[in-house]
Design an enzyme around this catalytic site. Structure first.
Site, PDB file in Angstrom:
ATOM      1  N   HIS A 265       0.854  -1.175   0.000  1.00  0.00           N
ATOM      2  CA  HIS A 265       0.000   0.000   0.000  1.00  0.00           C
ATOM      3  C   HIS A 265       0.892   1.228   0.000  1.00  0.00           C
ATOM      4  O   HIS A 265       1.936   1.224   0.634  1.00  0.00           O
ATOM      5  CB  HIS A 265      -0.908   0.004   1.240  1.00  0.00           C
ATOM      6  CG  HIS A 265      -2.083   0.904   1.089  1.00  0.00           C
ATOM      7  ND1 HIS A 265      -2.011   2.247   1.373  1.00  0.00           N
ATOM      8  CD2 HIS A 265      -3.340   0.668   0.642  1.00  0.00           C
ATOM      9  CE1 HIS A 265      -3.187   2.785   1.111  1.00  0.00           C
ATOM     10  NE2 HIS A 265      -4.003   1.856   0.666  1.00  0.00           N
TER      11      HIS A 265
ATOM     12  N   ASP B 252      -7.968  -5.323   0.180  1.00  0.00           N
ATOM     13  CA  ASP B 252      -8.462  -6.033  -1.001  1.00  0.00           C
ATOM     14  C   ASP B 252      -8.043  -7.492  -1.034  1.00  0.00           C
ATOM     15  O   ASP B 252      -8.609  -8.280  -1.799  1.00  0.00           O
ATOM     16  CB  ASP B 252      -8.001  -5.336  -2.272  1.00  0.00           C
ATOM     17  CG  ASP B 252      -8.768  -4.052  -2.474  1.00  0.00           C
ATOM     18  OD1 ASP B 252      -9.932  -4.027  -2.063  1.00  0.00           O
ATOM     19  OD2 ASP B 252      -8.203  -3.097  -3.001  1.00  0.00           O
TER      20      ASP B 252
HETATM   21  N1  CMC Z   1       4.024  -7.561  -5.041  1.00  0.00           N
HETATM   22  C1  CMC Z   1       5.360  -7.633  -5.210  1.00  0.00           C
HETATM   23  N2  CMC Z   1       6.173  -6.580  -5.088  1.00  0.00           N
HETATM   24  C2  CMC Z   1       5.640  -5.407  -4.774  1.00  0.00           C
HETATM   25  C3  CMC Z   1       4.254  -5.260  -4.560  1.00  0.00           C
HETATM   26  C4  CMC Z   1       3.445  -6.390  -4.701  1.00  0.00           C
HETATM   27  N3  CMC Z   1       2.134  -6.314  -4.520  1.00  0.00           N
HETATM   28  N4  CMC Z   1       3.985  -3.968  -4.250  1.00  0.00           N
HETATM   29  C5  CMC Z   1       5.145  -3.331  -4.264  1.00  0.00           C
HETATM   30  N5  CMC Z   1       6.156  -4.191  -4.574  1.00  0.00           N
HETATM   31  C6  CMC Z   1       7.598  -3.898  -4.624  1.00  0.00           C
HETATM   32  C7  CMC Z   1       7.955  -3.156  -5.906  1.00  0.00           C
HETATM   33  O1  CMC Z   1       8.307  -4.046  -6.942  1.00  0.00           O
HETATM   34  C8  CMC Z   1       9.106  -2.318  -5.429  1.00  0.00           C
HETATM   35  O2  CMC Z   1      10.262  -3.169  -5.339  1.00  0.00           O
HETATM   36  P1  CMC Z   1      11.728  -2.590  -5.654  1.00  0.00           P
HETATM   37  O3  CMC Z   1      11.981  -1.565  -4.580  1.00  0.00           O
HETATM   38  O4  CMC Z   1      12.608  -3.781  -5.577  1.00  0.00           O
HETATM   39  O5  CMC Z   1      11.650  -1.981  -7.039  1.00  0.00           O
HETATM   40  C9  CMC Z   1       8.727  -1.932  -3.989  1.00  0.00           C
HETATM   41  O6  CMC Z   1       7.865  -2.999  -3.546  1.00  0.00           O
HETATM   42  C10 CMC Z   1       7.981  -0.609  -3.878  1.00  0.00           C
HETATM   43  O7  CMC Z   1       6.900  -0.626  -4.803  1.00  0.00           O
HETATM   44  P2  CMC Z   1       6.156   0.645  -5.377  1.00  0.00           P
HETATM   45  O8  CMC Z   1       5.463   0.284  -6.627  1.00  0.00           O
HETATM   46  O9  CMC Z   1       7.121   1.804  -5.410  1.00  0.00           O
HETATM   47  O10 CMC Z   1       5.105   0.949  -4.241  1.00  0.00           O
HETATM   48  P3  CMC Z   1       3.894   1.966  -4.356  1.00  0.00           P
HETATM   49  O11 CMC Z   1       3.717   2.565  -3.008  1.00  0.00           O
HETATM   50  O12 CMC Z   1       4.080   2.890  -5.509  1.00  0.00           O
HETATM   51  O13 CMC Z   1       2.681   0.999  -4.727  1.00  0.00           O
HETATM   52  C11 CMC Z   1       0.758  -0.337  -4.680  1.00  0.00           C
HETATM   53  C12 CMC Z   1       1.604   0.693  -3.925  1.00  0.00           C
HETATM   54  C13 CMC Z   1      -0.519  -0.595  -3.838  1.00  0.00           C
HETATM   55  C14 CMC Z   1       0.319   0.251  -6.029  1.00  0.00           C
HETATM   56  C15 CMC Z   1       1.571  -1.633  -4.874  1.00  0.00           C
HETATM   57  O14 CMC Z   1       1.986  -2.148  -3.648  1.00  0.00           O
HETATM   58  C16 CMC Z   1       0.796  -2.696  -5.682  1.00  0.00           C
HETATM   59  O15 CMC Z   1       0.816  -2.663  -6.907  1.00  0.00           O
HETATM   60  N6  CMC Z   1       0.108  -3.642  -4.963  1.00  0.00           N
HETATM   61  C17 CMC Z   1      -0.697  -4.639  -5.626  1.00  0.00           C
HETATM   62  C18 CMC Z   1      -2.022  -4.010  -6.032  1.00  0.00           C
HETATM   63  C19 CMC Z   1      -2.939  -3.807  -4.850  1.00  0.00           C
HETATM   64  O16 CMC Z   1      -3.134  -4.679  -4.025  1.00  0.00           O
HETATM   65  N7  CMC Z   1      -3.548  -2.591  -4.794  1.00  0.00           N
HETATM   66  C20 CMC Z   1      -4.560  -2.267  -3.793  1.00  0.00           C
HETATM   67  C21 CMC Z   1      -4.169  -1.186  -2.874  1.00  0.00           C
HETATM   68  S1  CMC Z   1      -5.278  -1.088  -1.482  1.00  0.00           S
HETATM   69  C22 CMC Z   1      -6.718  -0.472  -2.124  1.00  0.00           C
HETATM   70  C23 CMC Z   1      -6.763   1.003  -2.111  1.00  0.00           C
HETATM   71  O17 CMC Z   1      -6.649   1.590  -1.011  1.00  0.00           O
HETATM   72  O18 CMC Z   1      -6.905   1.578  -3.221  1.00  0.00           O
END
Ligand code: CMC
Length: 432
Positions: free
Chosen positions: A308, A367
């Site tokens: 998240h 989720d």
């Molecule tokens: N699975 C595997 N790796 C992950 C995941 C995941 N779900 N989420 C983040 N990472 C890794 C990412 O690859 C990165 O690794 P590295 O530093 O080695 O490059 C690191 O963690 C940071 O990721 P980020 O994309 O910079 O994190 P963010 O804060 O921009 O993204 C997120 C947040 C929710 C978009 C992401 O965690 C994600 O895509 N999760 C899966 C989708 C999901 O469950 N979304 C629902 C969110 S809750 C509902 C809501 O409130 O809207």
């Protein structure tokens, strides 16, 4: 006491700017950098708004490190335990919990506006039956404005209240109609006999040839799902609603824009993606292999329902919903969902012990469990994000109203760091 400031120095020109530090009720202080452009001739660079506070708000507070979520100061755990979705809507809109009289009036008012105009119902016939329901929601909610021209003066507080009431009152009927259209079923009108959540359930599932089992556990689970998703501060869809509203667009159009944003799998589409992922994994024995795939940098698979932007230790909504998930699966005893739930539990167990997820502070979010709950309630996977949109309508419209009530509301207009071609002269076609 001297008020706190942060000084920014431009080491190229030696110019400095003292920025006031603003303190909220809770949470990180904020640097007021509005004078950056006029005083230093610069903008902030903050792609994806990771450190940008885009507004002041009194509605929802999140502490991502501590896993705290408050609506108008009330912890989400207490609201989930003691409140109802309607009461939460009232709280989000008005700032205080309703008195019994206010609650009754609000409930009646919502019921009074819950019918859909027959013209709007006709809209559905234009959609293909295999349309994604979120696409239908964007279209139908956007079209609502065309039925209420007379009460669409966004400068008039009474019109704003009525728009909020209509959106919250009608959204379950719109969502239910979306499902029923896809399934080829007739439209079920809302009934004065039921509460808001019961009505939603009734409109989704009523069939004349079967008794509708309104299990109290199922209704409670739906109620809690709606409460947990009702608002979540300045997330992507809420920021979209605010940005659209800042141009003085009508609130139905703004909420339609919010629904479009929510649709994405990185936001509200995640619960649908979780269920698809669980079915793709198919068996508990495939979980370790799937975790390896997620960790492989060359493979762009993400563990859906994990991570998240704000919650970095745990998502308080996930803790509440995880328990309901267990209760519901026991109560409804759905053999089809048991293996899916087992896969989810194994994924959760392995991921929480794995360095990759620990280092990156990736925990199950709301989720991860909500898809399982919705499946066990009999809601088709494609409809999950629609349910999220129903719940979030209250938050979107409360945030829109708050913005519209600000005396100095201005159109939102982010700036950019331009990295394209430098200024150059046009070259005639025959000389290229
Ligand atoms: N699975 C595997 N790796 C992950 C995941 C995941 N779900 N989420 C983040 N990472 C890794 C990412 O690859 C990165 O690794 P590295 O530093 O080695 O490059 C690191 O963690 C940071 O990721 P980020 O994309 O910079 O994190 P963010 O804060 O921009 O993204 C997120 C947040 C929710 C978009 C992401 O965690 C994600 O895509 N999760 C899966 C989708 C999901 O469950 N979304 C629902 C969110 S809750 C509902 C809501 O409130 O809207």
């Amino acid at each position: 006491m001297m008020s706190r400031t942060v000084t920014i120095t431009d080491n190229a020109t030696g110019k400095t700017l003292e920025c006031p530090v603003l303190e909220g009720t809770h949470g990180q202080p904020v640097i007021d950098s509005r004078a950056l452009s006029t005083e230093l001739g610069m903008f902030n660079y903050d792609p994806a708004y990771v450190t940008t506070a885009s507004c002041t708000s009194k509605i929802t507070f999140i502490d991502g490190e501590k896993g705290i979520l408050l609506y108008r100061g009330y912890p989400i755990e207490q609201l989930a335990e003691n409140s109802s979705y309607i009461e939460v809507c009232y709280l989000l809109l008005n700032g205080e919990l309703p008195t019994p009289e206010q609650f009754t009036t609000f409930q009646k008012s919502l019921c009074n506006v819950s019918l859909l105009h027959e013209g709007l119902v006709n809209f559905y016939n234009g959609f293909r039956r295999d349309s994604h329901p979120m696409g239908m929601m964007v279209g139908v909610v956007g079209a609502l404005s065309s039925y209420y021209h007379k009460e669409l003066d966004i400068e008039d507080p009474a019109h704003r209240d009525l728009c909020a009431l209509r959106l919250i009152g009608k959204i379950p009927a719109i969502a239910a109609r979306t499902l029923r259209y896809k399934m080829g079923r007739y439209y079920v009108h809302p009934s004065y006999k039921y509460s808001y959540v019961e009505n939603f359930y009734h409109m989704l599932f009523h069939l004349p040839n079967r008794k509708l089992n309104m299990s109290p556990v199922a209704i409670k689970a739906l109620e809690i799902m709606l409460i947990l998703h009702a608002d979540h501060e300045q997330n992507a869809s809420t920021s979209t609603v605010r940005l659209a509203g800042s141009s003085q667009a009508n609130p139905y159009a703004c909420v339609a824009a919010g629904i479009a944003t929510l649709w994405g799998p990185a936001h509200g589409g995640a619960n649908e993606a979780v269920i698809k992922m669980l079915y793709e994994i198919g068996d508990v024995k495939n979980v370790p292999g799937y975790i390896e795939k997620v960790k492989d940098k060359n493979n762009h698979t993400r563990l859906m329902g994990f991570g998240h932007r704000v919650y970095k230790n745990f998502d308080p909504r996930a803790t509440i919903i995880r328990n309901i998930c267990h209760q519901l699966l026991q109560e409804l005893d759905n053999p089809e969902l048991k293996p899916i739930f087992e896969i989810a539990m194994e994924l959760e167990r392995i991921a929480l012990e794995d360095e990759y997820f620990i280092e990156r502070k990736l925990y199950p979010n709301v989720d991860f469990y909500s898809g399982i709950i919705l499946s066990s309630l009999g809601i088709p996977t494609e409809m999950f994000t629609v349910l999220f949109a129903v719940a979030r309508t209250a938050g979107w419209i409360a945030q829109w109203k708050e913005m519209m009530e600000e005396p100095n509301m201005r159109i939102g207009r982010p700036r950019q760091l331009y990295t394209g071609a430098a200024q150059r002269d046009y070259v005639a076609m025959d000389q290229r």
